[in-house]
Write an enzyme that holds these catalytic residues in place. Structure first.
Site, short mmCIF file in Angstrom:
data_model
loop_
_atom_site.label_atom_id
_atom_site.label_comp_id
_atom_site.label_asym_id
_atom_site.label_seq_id
_atom_site.Cartn_x
_atom_site.Cartn_y
_atom_site.Cartn_z
N ALA A 1 19.39 -41.72 -7.26
CA ALA A 1 20.86 -41.84 -7.31
C ALA A 1 21.21 -43.30 -7.57
O ALA A 1 20.48 -44.22 -7.17
CB ALA A 1 21.49 -41.38 -5.99
N LEU B 1 23.84 -25.50 -1.72
CA LEU B 1 22.39 -25.37 -1.58
C LEU B 1 21.93 -23.92 -1.45
O LEU B 1 21.04 -23.59 -0.68
CB LEU B 1 21.89 -26.19 -0.38
CG LEU B 1 21.88 -27.72 -0.59
CD1 LEU B 1 21.49 -28.44 0.70
CD2 LEU B 1 20.93 -28.10 -1.72
N ASP C 1 27.43 -35.27 -1.24
CA ASP C 1 27.47 -34.31 -2.35
C ASP C 1 28.22 -33.03 -2.01
O ASP C 1 28.57 -32.27 -2.93
CB ASP C 1 26.04 -33.94 -2.77
CG ASP C 1 25.25 -35.13 -3.29
OD1 ASP C 1 25.89 -36.11 -3.72
OD2 ASP C 1 24.01 -35.09 -3.26
N SER D 1 24.47 -38.97 -8.76
CA SER D 1 23.13 -38.43 -8.98
C SER D 1 23.13 -37.19 -9.86
O SER D 1 22.05 -36.67 -10.17
CB SER D 1 22.49 -38.08 -7.63
OG SER D 1 23.23 -37.08 -6.96
N ARG E 1 13.58 -22.88 -4.80
CA ARG E 1 14.45 -22.58 -3.66
C ARG E 1 14.33 -21.10 -3.28
O ARG E 1 14.26 -20.75 -2.10
CB ARG E 1 15.91 -22.85 -4.02
CG ARG E 1 16.44 -24.21 -3.73
CD ARG E 1 17.96 -24.21 -3.98
NE ARG E 1 18.47 -25.56 -4.20
CZ ARG E 1 19.71 -25.83 -4.54
NH1 ARG E 1 20.58 -24.85 -4.71
NH2 ARG E 1 20.10 -27.09 -4.72
N CYS F 1 -0.45 -0.43 7.66
CA CYS F 1 -0.83 0.05 6.32
C CYS F 1 -2.20 0.73 6.36
O CYS F 1 -2.48 1.61 5.54
CB CYS F 1 -0.84 -1.11 5.34
SG CYS F 1 0.81 -1.80 5.06
N ARG G 1 21.22 -20.03 -7.30
CA ARG G 1 22.14 -19.58 -8.35
C ARG G 1 21.37 -19.43 -9.67
O ARG G 1 20.36 -20.09 -9.88
CB ARG G 1 23.28 -20.58 -8.53
CG ARG G 1 24.09 -20.80 -7.27
CD ARG G 1 25.26 -21.76 -7.49
NE ARG G 1 24.85 -23.08 -7.92
CZ ARG G 1 24.39 -24.03 -7.10
NH1 ARG G 1 24.27 -23.79 -5.80
NH2 ARG G 1 24.06 -25.21 -7.57
N GLU H 1 0.83 -1.21 0.00
CA GLU H 1 0.00 0.00 0.00
C GLU H 1 0.86 1.26 0.00
O GLU H 1 0.59 2.22 -0.73
CB GLU H 1 -0.93 0.00 1.23
CG GLU H 1 -1.90 -1.17 1.25
CD GLU H 1 -1.37 -2.40 1.95
OE1 GLU H 1 -2.19 -3.20 2.46
OE2 GLU H 1 -0.12 -2.59 2.00
#
Length: 374
Positions: free
Chosen positions: A172, A214, A210, A178, A194, A90, A217, A55
């Site tokens: 995997a 995380l 792995d 994987s 994400r 608001c 990107r 607003e």
């Protein structure tokens, strides 16, 4: 409420989507100001937490255009707030601007608002119209803000579990390989999901196998979601990539939940910036329901899970998952890790029941969204 009002509410909804990766933990809200002669004179959407709401942004837009707002109609996707939080109410801004009418798509589930915003406007002599809760626009606002509604109504975040698998459900190979089962378009789409979350959750198995960062990107974002790691026995290496700066140099918090006490490991990980909580449960594991409740108290709206099949299974068995986001690649892998370890079932009826939300091709892959049917 006129057809023109619905058109302007749709425009406000479109504007609110610009808040999707920006406004957490606040909801995504859009506002469109319309002059008495029907011209749109201002548009805005909620900014980062602590910044102006939709607003106020619309009122500023009108001022920048040199448009007077007295007597205008404000079309807002979510009930204007009536309490002092990080910013003033608001409602006050609209009252002080002397708008004549406010049209709202959906009520605010926040107990601090929940009708008080509309009452405050009416008390100031402003006409108020609210769509019925089953109207498609009202449902769209709720869907866009599903995590905010979940946190306000039940005290914990909306948990969305992301999975990438072959057509026969393999995530995997037995040797752990994987990357990558799905294609670049699916991976980019996963980063968009994400980006809208307050936090990404993973387990120590994924960290060990792995060593992922995380973060988000490939997208222009002004904030990075926090990272939550379930690590019962404090096995997270202090040099893990998750402690590296997130893409773009944007800050993020690392929350590490464990089940055993180890003063040395705790001190080492805390020195790396981890916020640790010890929540022991059965079998030396983290108490997952208590953890999810704790994440709700941290004002997390959407929790995006990217974990291995063991933690996935534990979350599903505990009834903590609300939605599955599954990317299926057009290939068969035959043998390897599955989507989630649910244990042996004796009856088909004991499986996790789902309701389809949508099925969408993403590049060469297929994206399936399904809500857990409770």
């Amino acid at each position: 409420m006129s057809d023109a009002d619905l058109i302007h509410l749709q425009a406000a909804l479109d504007a609110s989507r610009l808040s999707l990766t920006l406004s957490n933990p606040n909801p995504c809200v859009g506002c469109v100001l319309v002059a008495p002669d029907g011209r749109v004179i201002g548009t805005g959407h909620t900014q980062q937490a602590g910044g102006p709401h939709a607003e106020v942004m619309a009122l500023r837009d009108a001022a920048a255009r040199g448009e007077p707002v007295q007597g205008a109609t404000a079309h807002v996707t979510l009930e204007p707030c009536s309490h002092f939080g990080r910013t003033p109410p608001c409602c006050n801004a609209l009252i002080e601007a002397r708008v004549a009418r406010v049209v709202v798509a959906c009520g605010d589930p926040n107990p601090l608002v929940a009708g008080r915003g509309l009452d405050r406007l009416r008390e100031a002599g402003i006409a108020v119209d609210l769509l019925p809760g089953d109207h498609p626009l009202a449902r769209a606002v709720r869907e866009l803000n599903t995590g905010f509604f979940a946190r306000m109504e039940r005290g914990r975040p909306w948990v969305r579990m992301k999975l990438a698998a072959s057509l026969d459900g393999i995530t995997a190979l037995d040797n752990g390989q994987s990357q990558w089962i799905t294609g670049p378009a699916a991976r980019a789409d996963g980063h968009a999901w994400r980006a809208r979350a307050c936090a990404v959750l993973t387990g120590i198995g994924t960290v060990a196998e792995d060593n992922p960062r995380l973060d988000v990107r490939g997208l222009p974002v002004s904030r990075q979601p926090d990272l939550v790691v379930v690590d019962s026995h404090l096995r997270t290496p202090p040099d893990a990539r998750l402690f590296e700066p997130a893409h773009g140099g944007l800050p993020r918090r690392i929350h590490l939940f464990h089940a055993v006490r180890d003063a040395s490991a705790e001190a080492t990980l805390a020195a790396r910036g981890a916020h640790l909580q010890c929540l022991p449960g059965d079998g030396g594991k983290v108490d997952l329901p208590t953890m999810i409740d704790a994440l709700g108290r941290l004002d997390f709206n959407e929790l995006h899970v990217e974990a291995g099949y063991k933690l996935n299974g534990s979350l599903l068995r505990a009834g903590l998952v609300d939605e599955l986001l599954v990317y299926l690649a057009p290939r068969l892998l035959g043998q390897g890790a599955g989507l989630a370890h649910l244990g042996e079932l004796e009856r088909l009826a004991d499986g996790v029941a789902l309701r389809w939300i949508d099925v969408t091709p993403i590049g060469d892959d297929l994206r399936l969204r399904a809500e857990v049917d409770r």
